[in-house]
Scaffold this active site. Structure first.
Site, PDB file in Angstrom:
ATOM      1  N   HIS A  61      -3.539 -10.199  -4.559  1.00  0.00           N
ATOM      2  CA  HIS A  61      -2.275 -10.880  -4.288  1.00  0.00           C
ATOM      3  C   HIS A  61      -1.128  -9.908  -4.015  1.00  0.00           C
ATOM      4  O   HIS A  61      -1.025  -8.843  -4.612  1.00  0.00           O
ATOM      5  CB  HIS A  61      -1.897 -11.780  -5.475  1.00  0.00           C
ATOM      6  CG  HIS A  61      -1.744 -11.032  -6.769  1.00  0.00           C
ATOM      7  ND1 HIS A  61      -0.550 -10.486  -7.181  1.00  0.00           N
ATOM      8  CD2 HIS A  61      -2.644 -10.727  -7.739  1.00  0.00           C
ATOM      9  CE1 HIS A  61      -0.710  -9.891  -8.349  1.00  0.00           C
ATOM     10  NE2 HIS A  61      -1.976 -10.019  -8.714  1.00  0.00           N
ATOM     11  N   ASP A  62      -0.294 -10.289  -3.072  1.00  0.00           N
ATOM     12  CA  ASP A  62       0.957  -9.590  -2.768  1.00  0.00           C
ATOM     13  C   ASP A  62       0.769  -8.201  -2.180  1.00  0.00           C
ATOM     14  O   ASP A  62       1.723  -7.419  -2.126  1.00  0.00           O
ATOM     15  CB  ASP A  62       1.865  -9.512  -4.010  1.00  0.00           C
ATOM     16  CG  ASP A  62       2.142 -10.876  -4.609  1.00  0.00           C
ATOM     17  OD1 ASP A  62       2.727 -11.707  -3.902  1.00  0.00           O
ATOM     18  OD2 ASP A  62       1.754 -11.123  -5.768  1.00  0.00           O
ATOM     19  N   GLY A 106      -3.211  -5.928  -7.240  1.00  0.00           N
ATOM     20  CA  GLY A 106      -2.035  -6.623  -6.734  1.00  0.00           C
ATOM     21  C   GLY A 106      -0.896  -5.694  -6.360  1.00  0.00           C
ATOM     22  O   GLY A 106      -0.731  -4.613  -6.927  1.00  0.00           O
TER      23      GLY A 106
END
Length: 271
Positions: free
Chosen positions: A127-128, A145
């Site tokens: 994520h991200d 992440g």
């Protein structure tokens, strides 16, 4: 209601959920599932047995191979089902078993991939993360992440990148390396823990960087990492010497920028 272009070819054994947008000349093989908030742009191919889910946009002419899961919800402990996205650029290839997660609200809400990237089997983008163009993630590479990866970086098989780490443009990370700290542009890192071994001179040459420029970057590298004092202070002190060398300035500015991680060094313990 889904929007499916007339030229798209979809195998009858695949599931296209309501709301999906399928562009011209898209090909979807058997046993695939395309979620209701997915957009597949022109020329995308989903070979078979793959899932594209979440609020995900896949750029034109991308190829997604069997067992890939693209746009899965983040594995963050703070995940609470908020709206977030995965945006993939054009002409990217996701080979067998690749996983990419959407972003999180706390991390900006988006995971982004540039153009012309290659993700080999079982590599993972969490994520991200924010990835540039022409990046290669070899088999089993793991990005935690919030990782940032610059254009033309190459990450070799089985390496693992710590959350919030940055990997600069055209850096090279060796196989099975542990990337605990930021890796400078053009840097070459190997080992566990990862040690900065010098510059990716071969990659720089292949990219068309002149030998004289490579020598300037190498000189700056030695001034930064071999001198007394901290790496960031050394970099800031020599900046004015390299105003005519964008490649050296790129390294210096990368080091001096704010970051959640220290800078990878040839000498462990020096930051």
């Amino acid at each position: 209601m889904s929007t499916v272009a007339s030229s798209a070819i979809i195998h009858p054994l695949s599931v296209i959920e309501e709301g999906a947008v399928i562009g011209e000349d898209v090909k979807i093989g058997p046993f695939c599932r395309i979620g209701g908030r997915v957009t597949l742009h022109e020329g995308v191919q989903v070979i078979s047995n793959a899932v594209v889910d979440g609020f995900t946009e896949v750029g034109r002419d991308c190829h997604i191979y069997p067992m890939a899961v693209i746009g899965g919800v983040s594995q963050s402990l703070h995940e609470a089902g908020e709206d977030s996205k995965l945006v993939i650029g054009e002409r990217c290839t996701m080979r067998e078993g690749v996983t990419m997660n959407t972003g999180t609200v706390g991390g900006g809400g988006i995971t982004s991939i540039g153009n012309d990237c290659l993700f080999l089997a079982n590599s993972h983008v969490a994520h991200d993360c924010r990835l540039g163009n022409n990046i290669i993630l070899s088999n089993n590479v793991m990005l935690a992440g919030h990782v940032i990866v610059g254009d033309r970086a190459i990450l070799s098989g089985g390496c693992a990148v710590h959350q919030f780490a940055r990997i600069g443009r055209q850096a090279f990370v060796g196989g099975l390396s542990a990337v605990n700290y930021d890796v400078i542009p053009y840097g070459m890192l190997n080992g566990n823990p990862g040690i900065l071994g010098g510059l990716n001179v071969i990659g720089m040459s292949r990219a068309g960087i002149e030998r004289a420029v490579i020598h300037q970057v190498r000189r700056a590298f030695k001034q930064i990492f071999d001198a007394e004092g901290s790496v960031r202070a050394n970099a800031a002190a020599i900046r004015d010497e390299y105003l005519d060398c964008p490649e050296a300035l790129e390294v210096i500015d990368f080091i001096c920028a704010e970051s959640d991680r220290a800078i990878s060094s040839p000498y462990r313990g020096k930051a």
